[in-house]
Structures are given as C-alpha cells and as structure tokens.
Motif scaffolding. Structure first.
Motif, short mmCIF file in Angstrom:
data_model
loop_
_atom_site.label_atom_id
_atom_site.label_comp_id
_atom_site.label_asym_id
_atom_site.label_seq_id
_atom_site.Cartn_x
_atom_site.Cartn_y
_atom_site.Cartn_z
N ARG A 6 -1.80 7.23 -17.89
CA ARG A 6 -3.37 6.50 -17.74
C ARG A 6 -3.29 5.40 -18.59
O ARG A 6 -4.39 4.60 -18.71
CB ARG A 6 -4.27 7.55 -18.48
CG ARG A 6 -4.43 8.85 -17.77
CD ARG A 6 -5.67 9.71 -18.31
NE ARG A 6 -5.22 10.47 -19.46
CZ ARG A 6 -5.15 11.66 -19.29
NH1 ARG A 6 -5.79 12.32 -18.30
NH2 ARG A 6 -4.75 12.40 -20.48
N VAL A 7 -2.19 4.73 -19.16
CA VAL A 7 -2.15 3.74 -19.76
C VAL A 7 -2.09 2.48 -18.70
O VAL A 7 -1.70 2.41 -17.71
CB VAL A 7 -0.69 3.54 -20.55
CG1 VAL A 7 -0.55 2.02 -21.10
CG2 VAL A 7 -0.47 4.51 -21.78
N GLU A 8 -2.97 1.66 -19.08
CA GLU A 8 -3.20 0.32 -18.39
C GLU A 8 -1.71 -0.42 -18.30
O GLU A 8 -1.55 -1.04 -19.50
CB GLU A 8 -4.42 -0.55 -18.73
CG GLU A 8 -4.75 -1.73 -17.82
CD GLU A 8 -4.81 -1.49 -16.40
OE1 GLU A 8 -4.31 -2.00 -15.73
OE2 GLU A 8 -5.51 -0.52 -16.14
N THR A 9 -1.26 -0.92 -17.21
CA THR A 9 -0.12 -1.49 -17.23
C THR A 9 -0.23 -2.93 -17.00
O THR A 9 0.63 -3.75 -17.18
CB THR A 9 0.87 -0.84 -15.88
OG1 THR A 9 0.43 -1.02 -14.98
CG2 THR A 9 1.26 0.72 -16.31
N GLY A 10 -1.36 -3.47 -16.33
CA GLY A 10 -1.54 -4.64 -15.94
C GLY A 10 -1.00 -5.01 -14.35
O GLY A 10 -1.10 -6.02 -13.95
N ILE A 11 -0.52 -3.69 -13.91
CA ILE A 11 0.18 -4.01 -12.48
C ILE A 11 -0.92 -3.44 -11.47
O ILE A 11 -1.36 -2.40 -11.68
CB ILE A 11 1.47 -3.10 -12.33
CG1 ILE A 11 2.58 -4.14 -13.22
CG2 ILE A 11 1.90 -3.25 -10.88
CD1 ILE A 11 3.61 -3.37 -13.32
N TYR A 12 -1.39 -4.10 -10.57
CA TYR A 12 -2.39 -3.69 -9.54
C TYR A 12 -1.71 -3.48 -8.51
O TYR A 12 -1.27 -4.36 -7.77
CB TYR A 12 -3.53 -4.90 -9.50
CG TYR A 12 -4.12 -4.94 -11.04
CD1 TYR A 12 -5.00 -4.28 -11.59
CD2 TYR A 12 -3.71 -6.28 -11.88
CE1 TYR A 12 -5.31 -4.44 -12.91
CE2 TYR A 12 -4.31 -6.36 -13.01
CZ TYR A 12 -5.10 -5.46 -13.40
OH TYR A 12 -5.70 -5.80 -14.90
N GLU A 13 -2.08 -2.16 -7.93
CA GLU A 13 -1.43 -1.77 -6.77
C GLU A 13 -2.26 -1.86 -5.40
O GLU A 13 -1.70 -1.49 -4.25
CB GLU A 13 -0.99 -0.31 -6.75
CG GLU A 13 0.26 0.02 -7.86
CD GLU A 13 0.41 1.52 -8.31
OE1 GLU A 13 0.21 2.12 -7.21
OE2 GLU A 13 1.00 1.70 -9.34
N ASP A 14 -3.68 -2.31 -5.49
CA ASP A 14 -4.18 -2.51 -4.46
C ASP A 14 -3.73 -3.64 -3.45
O ASP A 14 -3.38 -4.79 -4.17
CB ASP A 14 -5.71 -2.94 -4.80
CG ASP A 14 -6.38 -1.78 -5.57
OD1 ASP A 14 -6.12 -0.49 -5.46
OD2 ASP A 14 -7.54 -2.04 -6.31
N ASN A 15 -3.47 -3.61 -2.37
CA ASN A 15 -2.99 -4.40 -1.35
C ASN A 15 -1.71 -4.99 -1.76
O ASN A 15 -1.14 -6.13 -1.44
CB ASN A 15 -3.68 -5.89 -1.37
CG ASN A 15 -5.18 -5.55 -0.97
OD1 ASN A 15 -5.70 -4.70 0.02
ND2 ASN A 15 -6.24 -5.91 -1.85
#
Length: 131
Positions: A6-15
């Motif tokens: 659940r840690v926010e990684t800063g990597i966005y997997e959308d698109n």
C-alpha cells in the motif's frame, strides 16, 4: 494485503505498458559461462537503442524506455566474478554473482517517478563514455 503493497511508490501504472523480450545467443554460445565480447555487448546495446527509438516513433506513444521491471526486487542482469585484477582466478565454487539493475534514459520519467535529488539518466550514460 501486506502494508508494503500500500506504500505510494510514485510510479503510475495507468496507461503504462510493460513487456519483455529476449535476444537469442548464437549456436556457438550455449556455454552457461558464456560472456559477451566487447563487440557483442556493443551490438546488443545498439539493438536496444534502435528498438526504443522505433517505439518512440509510434503515434500515440508518449514515452518509451528499457529496463528492469519497476520494483521487481531482483536484478535483471549480472555476471560472475571470475577474477580480481592482479590476483589468480577465483575457483568456480567460490565465485560471486553480481546483479545489475539496468535502465535506459528517461526510465524514471516514463514511469512517472518524480526526481527528488540529483539528475536523471541520459543517453550519454554509455560504457564507452567518459566517466
């Protein structure tokens, strides 16, 4: 679900599309201890560069890069340490494997990761470039 997931990684997997491919070795290089010559390594690096350039030219593609899967927790490349300069060859049973996490230029930008400090990798980060 583990807390770490659940840690926010800063990597966005959308698109974001990820995939893998392998370059086959020639028939004379089936030895598991095979190591690339400088010429072979250069040819492989050049192939990856041309491949990513072609991906970037596809209409609708905003960014393209190459590298290990994000946050995979394991290296995607590496080599065995056979000898240390000035010392005898290390016996096979005592050799270490050194892992490598390989990424291309614009890797972090393509993943949407924000740079906190320092600078991003560029296409100038090449084995034959000045250190």
């Amino acid at each position: 679900m583990d807390e770490i997931q659940r840690v926010e990684t800063g990597i966005y997997e959308d698109n974001l599309l990820t995939f893998s491919y392998s370059l086959t070795r020639s028939s004379e290089s089936t030895d598991p201890h095979f190591s690339l010559s400088d010429a072979d390594a250069h040819e492989m690096i050049e192939f990856h560069g041309r491949f990513v350039d072609q991906l970037r030219r596809i209409p609708g593609i905003v960014g393209a890069t190459m590298g290990c899967p994000p946050l995979a927790g394991r290296p995607c490349g590496g080599s065995n340490v056979r000898a240390i300069e000035g010392r005898p060859e290390i016996p096979e049973s005592e050799r270490l494997t050194v892992g490598a996490i390989i990424v291309g230029d614009s890797y972090f930008e393509t993943l949407g990761a924000r740079l906190v400090e320092g600078r991003a990798f560029t296409s100038r980060e090449r084995p034959d470039a000045a250190q």
